[in-house]
Design an enzyme around this catalytic site. Structure first.
Site, PDB file in Angstrom:
ATOM      1  N   THR A 194       3.654   6.954   2.707  1.00 24.40           N
ATOM      2  CA  THR A 194       3.094   6.078   1.669  1.00 24.40           C
ATOM      3  C   THR A 194       1.573   6.122   1.632  1.00 24.40           C
ATOM      4  OG1 THR A 194       3.063   4.084   3.077  1.00 24.40           O
ATOM      5  CG2 THR A 194       5.083   4.535   1.827  1.00 24.40           C
ATOM      6  N   LEU A 240       0.498   3.060  -2.009  1.00 24.21           N
ATOM      7  CA  LEU A 240       1.651   2.495  -2.703  1.00 24.21           C
ATOM      8  C   LEU A 240       2.848   2.589  -1.765  1.00 24.21           C
ATOM      9  CD1 LEU A 240       2.052   1.432  -5.674  1.00 24.21           C
ATOM     10  CD2 LEU A 240       3.136   3.628  -6.130  1.00 24.21           C
ATOM     11  N   HIS A 241       3.283   1.454  -1.218  1.00 25.87           N
ATOM     12  CA  HIS A 241       4.312   1.469  -0.185  1.00 25.87           C
ATOM     13  C   HIS A 241       5.724   1.339  -0.764  1.00 25.87           C
ATOM     14  CE1 HIS A 241       1.153   1.282   2.798  1.00 25.87           C
ATOM     15  NE2 HIS A 241       0.729   0.102   2.357  1.00 25.87           N
ATOM     16  N   ASP A 242       6.129   0.123  -1.096  1.00 26.45           N
ATOM     17  CA  ASP A 242       7.527  -0.152  -1.435  1.00 26.45           C
ATOM     18  C   ASP A 242       8.070   0.643  -2.624  1.00 26.45           C
ATOM     19  OD1 ASP A 242       7.771  -1.920   0.682  1.00 26.45           O
ATOM     20  OD2 ASP A 242       7.170  -3.646  -0.503  1.00 26.45           O
TER      21      ASP A 242
END
Length: 314
Positions: A194, A240-242
């Site tokens: 990420t 940008l993780h999730d």
């Protein structure tokens, strides 16, 4: 062919981007959103999911509120990265439709067990408390799920809460440990991947220019994250993780994975939530997959193309 999906989440500004993507995706059959306490308290995560559902005009998708606290630990939030209400700069409001009466754990079990083996994916964007409780109550769930795609963990990048722990795993390491020890196949997209996916100003402007309610909400979330990252961490563009979990479900070719055996540290306070990712030796039959690379341009192109269809009825 559509992917049949349940999203378990704790919105959360990056969760919000992932949810708005999933609501708009033509190749996802979204069965439900289940929520858990994590980034902000549980009553806010459930409310936020309902707010985002209303923005996306997807009131057909039920929201089920779940666990308010970790299995054995005290709740720990991340409001400094998501705003006190969990929606960044967006002012919360009372959504026209709230969460269902059924508990998230019961809903996960019912929805998965009522369908044939290997036909439902579950995306976990937050602490894995709901999933761990569901697996405790119905162990056959591990065989019925096609896969779990989870945002969590860190290896080469180090942690974002401690030196070695990422927030989603750290928040409820006991739940993550139980899930990873179960037979369920897990694709884990952690900070190693990420951190390669950055919301630059150009990418935010491209999303904003789409001009519908979902794209404007996403752009607002990304700008909030950008400001927070610059202030707290010192990075120019926020990772940008999730949403990477939803991107993987939609277009797995955008990621490079390696077979692994992933174990969670749940005993030591010093290394609480550490993800021990073993990729050496004979792990080719391992049920876990660890993301090592992400195509940032491809992911942001996918976000834009998907949000362009938000609100469009098939």
């Amino acid at each position: 062919m559509k992917t049949t999906l349940i999203i378990d989440c704790d919105p959360g500004v990056d969760d919000a981007t992932g949810l708005l993507m999933a609501f708009a995706a033509s190749n996802i059959d979204l069965l439900a959103i289940t929520t858990v306490g994590g980034n902000v308290p549980a009553e806010r995560t459930a409310r936020n999911a309902c707010i985002l559902r209303q923005i996306a005009e997807r009131e057909d998708v039920p929201v089920f509120a779940g666990a308010a606290r970790p299995l054995v630990r005290e709740p720990a939030g991340a409001g400094e990265f998501h705003g006190e209400e969990g929606l960044g700069d967006m002012a919360p409001f009372v959504p026209a439709k709230g969460a269902e009466d059924e508990h998230a754990v019961d809903a996960i079990i019912r929805l998965v067990m009522s369908r044939p083996n290997g036909t439902v994916d579950l995306v976990a964007m937050g602490p894995m408390t709901n999933l761990a409780l569901a697996l405790r109550r119905e162990p056959l769930l591990a065989e019925r799920l096609k896969q779990v795609v989870a945002m969590g963990g860190a290896r080469s990048e180090g942690g974002n809460i401690t030196a070695s722990a990422e927030f989603n795993i750290w928040a409820d390491p006991d739940a993550a440990h139980e899930v990873m020890q179960s037979p369920v196949p897990v694709v884990m997209i952690g900070l190693d991947a990420t951190h390669q996916v950055r919301a630059t100003e150009e990418r935010i402007r491209t999303i904003e220019a789409i001009g519908n309610a979902s794209s404007k909400a996403v752009a607002g979330m990304l700008r909030f994250s950008q400001r927070v990252e610059r202030t707290i961490v010192g990075w120019d563009a926020a990772p940008l993780h999730d949403p990477c979990t939803v991107a993987y479900v939609m277009a797995p070719e955008l990621f490079r994975l390696r077979p692994a055996e992933i174990r969670i540290e749940a005993q030591s306070d010093l290394t609480r939530g550490h993800t021990a990712v073993e990729m050496r030796g004979d792990v080719l039959e391992a049920r876990h997959l660890w993301a090592v690379k992400a195509d940032a341009e491809g992911i942001f192109d996918l976000i834009g193309e998907t949000l362009a269809n938000a609100g469009v009825k098939a």
